[in-house]
Motif scaffolding. Structure first.
Motif, PDB file in Angstrom:
ATOM      1  N   LEU A   1       0.885  -1.281  -0.102  1.00  0.00           N
ATOM      2  CA  LEU A   1      -0.364  -0.070   0.165  1.00  0.00           C
ATOM      3  C   LEU A   1       1.094   1.395   0.250  1.00  0.00           C
ATOM      4  O   LEU A   1       0.701   1.961  -0.754  1.00  0.00           O
ATOM      5  N   LEU A   2       1.582   1.356   0.238  1.00  0.00           N
ATOM      6  CA  LEU A   2       2.928   2.803   0.742  1.00  0.00           C
ATOM      7  C   LEU A   2       3.773   2.634   0.356  1.00  0.00           C
ATOM      8  O   LEU A   2       4.080   3.695  -0.551  1.00  0.00           O
ATOM      9  N   VAL A   3       4.674   1.305  -0.387  1.00  0.00           N
ATOM     10  CA  VAL A   3       5.789   1.293  -1.142  1.00  0.00           C
ATOM     11  C   VAL A   3       5.646   1.449  -2.221  1.00  0.00           C
ATOM     12  O   VAL A   3       5.616   1.954  -3.390  1.00  0.00           O
ATOM     13  N   PHE A   4       4.580   0.294  -2.851  1.00  0.00           N
ATOM     14  CA  PHE A   4       3.641   0.156  -3.946  1.00  0.00           C
ATOM     15  C   PHE A   4       5.461   0.141  -5.587  1.00  0.00           C
ATOM     16  O   PHE A   4       5.075   0.346  -5.978  1.00  0.00           O
ATOM     17  N   THR A   5       6.785  -0.303  -5.226  1.00  0.00           N
ATOM     18  CA  THR A   5       7.242  -0.343  -6.046  1.00  0.00           C
ATOM     19  C   THR A   5       7.586  -1.887  -5.912  1.00  0.00           C
ATOM     20  O   THR A   5       8.615  -1.969  -4.972  1.00  0.00           O
ATOM     21  N   GLY A   6       7.947  -2.765  -7.085  1.00  0.00           N
ATOM     22  CA  GLY A   6       8.003  -4.330  -6.616  1.00  0.00           C
ATOM     23  C   GLY A   6       9.151  -4.650  -6.631  1.00  0.00           C
ATOM     24  O   GLY A   6       9.684  -5.538  -5.852  1.00  0.00           O
ATOM     25  N   ALA A   7      10.046  -4.402  -7.485  1.00  0.00           N
ATOM     26  CA  ALA A   7      11.383  -4.218  -6.822  1.00  0.00           C
ATOM     27  C   ALA A   7      12.137  -4.175  -5.945  1.00  0.00           C
ATOM     28  O   ALA A   7      12.606  -5.194  -5.373  1.00  0.00           O
ATOM     29  N   SER A   8      11.359  -2.567  -5.512  1.00  0.00           N
ATOM     30  CA  SER A   8      11.878  -2.750  -4.211  1.00  0.00           C
ATOM     31  C   SER A   8      11.668  -3.335  -2.651  1.00  0.00           C
ATOM     32  O   SER A   8      12.167  -4.486  -2.226  1.00  0.00           O
ATOM     33  N   GLN A   9      10.153  -4.148  -3.051  1.00  0.00           N
ATOM     34  CA  GLN A   9       9.884  -4.767  -2.062  1.00  0.00           C
ATOM     35  C   GLN A   9      10.175  -6.011  -2.386  1.00  0.00           C
ATOM     36  O   GLN A   9      10.318  -6.524  -1.077  1.00  0.00           O
ATOM     37  N   PHE A  10      10.405  -6.784  -3.640  1.00  0.00           N
ATOM     38  CA  PHE A  10      10.673  -7.772  -3.311  1.00  0.00           C
ATOM     39  C   PHE A  10      12.277  -8.441  -3.076  1.00  0.00           C
ATOM     40  O   PHE A  10      13.253  -8.975  -1.855  1.00  0.00           O
ATOM     41  N   ALA A  11      13.357  -6.963  -2.616  1.00  0.00           N
ATOM     42  CA  ALA A  11      14.736  -7.318  -2.520  1.00  0.00           C
ATOM     43  C   ALA A  11      14.448  -6.776  -1.201  1.00  0.00           C
ATOM     44  O   ALA A  11      15.743  -7.538  -0.606  1.00  0.00           O
ATOM     45  N   LEU A  12      14.004  -6.098  -0.475  1.00  0.00           N
ATOM     46  CA  LEU A  12      13.596  -6.374   1.168  1.00  0.00           C
ATOM     47  C   LEU A  12      13.689  -7.386   1.589  1.00  0.00           C
ATOM     48  O   LEU A  12      14.195  -7.999   3.001  1.00  0.00           O
TER      49      LEU A  12
END
Length: 262
Positions: free
Chosen positions: A64-75
């Motif tokens: 909901l807040l980050v909404f950028t897939g590559a960054s979410q998967f990296a985290l």
């Protein structure tokens, strides 16, 4: 015939041809295709995040807040590998910085009203930028950006929730290899955009650095190091151009070295 210039012989510059129009329905169709295709991969993120130990609420908050897939998967990938949370967050942050550069370009292209811009900023990601920049007119770019963003945001968050809730039913999430689905989709969208030699060199060096340093650096750090690929390639390219631009009568550095060794 009217005179074209002060002396009647200077031709006027021909006007630039107007951009070809594109039906709104075609723009919507393309935008929906991208939004649906990428939005469904949010299920993989939900499963991966839950498998990394995050709660359903934490997983949904990221989408909901980050909404950028590559960054979410990296985290979540760095956390699952045992990486330090600060390092994992730093890697995700640097991956997300690219969206700021997209925003600079899109702000000139879309020219949205001031009150709308804070909401539009949330939708500035790889897919919305790609669809908008591919359109021939500002109207088409606005439609493509809006439809892609709304479709992708809605589906990504719904499938993230479904993936997080269904992670327990899947059992061992690592056995399914769903953590690779998001990056695979991202690479599939990115690959056709690598048209020049410089772009391919940056991508190749990033892969070498990222994969090569995985066994020796903590989780999340290889992503940070891979970000050095772009300045490295540009620096090497600049040195090569500088060497080629030297006058033919002036010896190059390598020739001077050879002369000194003799």
């Amino acid at each position: 015939m009217p005179a074209d210039g002060p002396g009647g012989s200077t031709p006027r510059p021909s006007p630039r041809p107007s951009a070809p129009s594109k039906p709104d329905s075609a723009v919507v169709r393309d935008a929906l295709g991208v939004g649906i295709a990428v939005g469904l991969s949010g299920f993989a993120f939900g499963v991966t995040s839950a498998g990394a130990g995050l709660t359903v609420a934490q997983t949904c908050a990221l989408s909901l807040l980050v909404f950028t897939g590559a960054s979410q998967f990296a985290l979540v990938g760095a956390l699952a590998a045992g990486g330090n949370p600060l390092t994992a967050a730093a890697g995700a942050f640097f991956l997300g910085v690219r969206n700021a550069f997209y925003g600079l370009r899109l702000s000139q292209l879309l020219r949205l009203p001031g009150p709308v811009r804070p909401f539009a900023a949330q939708g500035v990601i790889d897919e919305t930028a790609a669809v908008a920049l591919a359109q021939p007119t500002r109207r088409a770019a606005r439609i493509g950006f809006t439809v892609t963003g709304l479709t992708l945001y809605t589906l990504w968050n719904l499938t993230t929730l479904a993936g997080a809730l269904g992670a327990e039913a899947l059992g061992d999430t690592d056995a399914w290899g769903l953590d690779a689905a998001g990056p695979a989709v991202f690479l599939a969208l990115l690959a056709p955009m690598l048209r020049t030699t410089t772009e391919r060199a940056v991508a190749g060096l990033s892969v070498v650095l990222g994969l090569g340093l995985l066994p020796v650096l903590p989780g999340g750090v290889p992503v940070l190091v891979a970000a050095l690929a772009a300045p490295t390639v540009l620096w090497l390219q600049g040195r090569g151009l500088g060497a080629r631009r030297k006058p033919s009568g002036e010896p190059r550095d390598a020739d001077r070295t050879k002369g000194a060794d003799r």
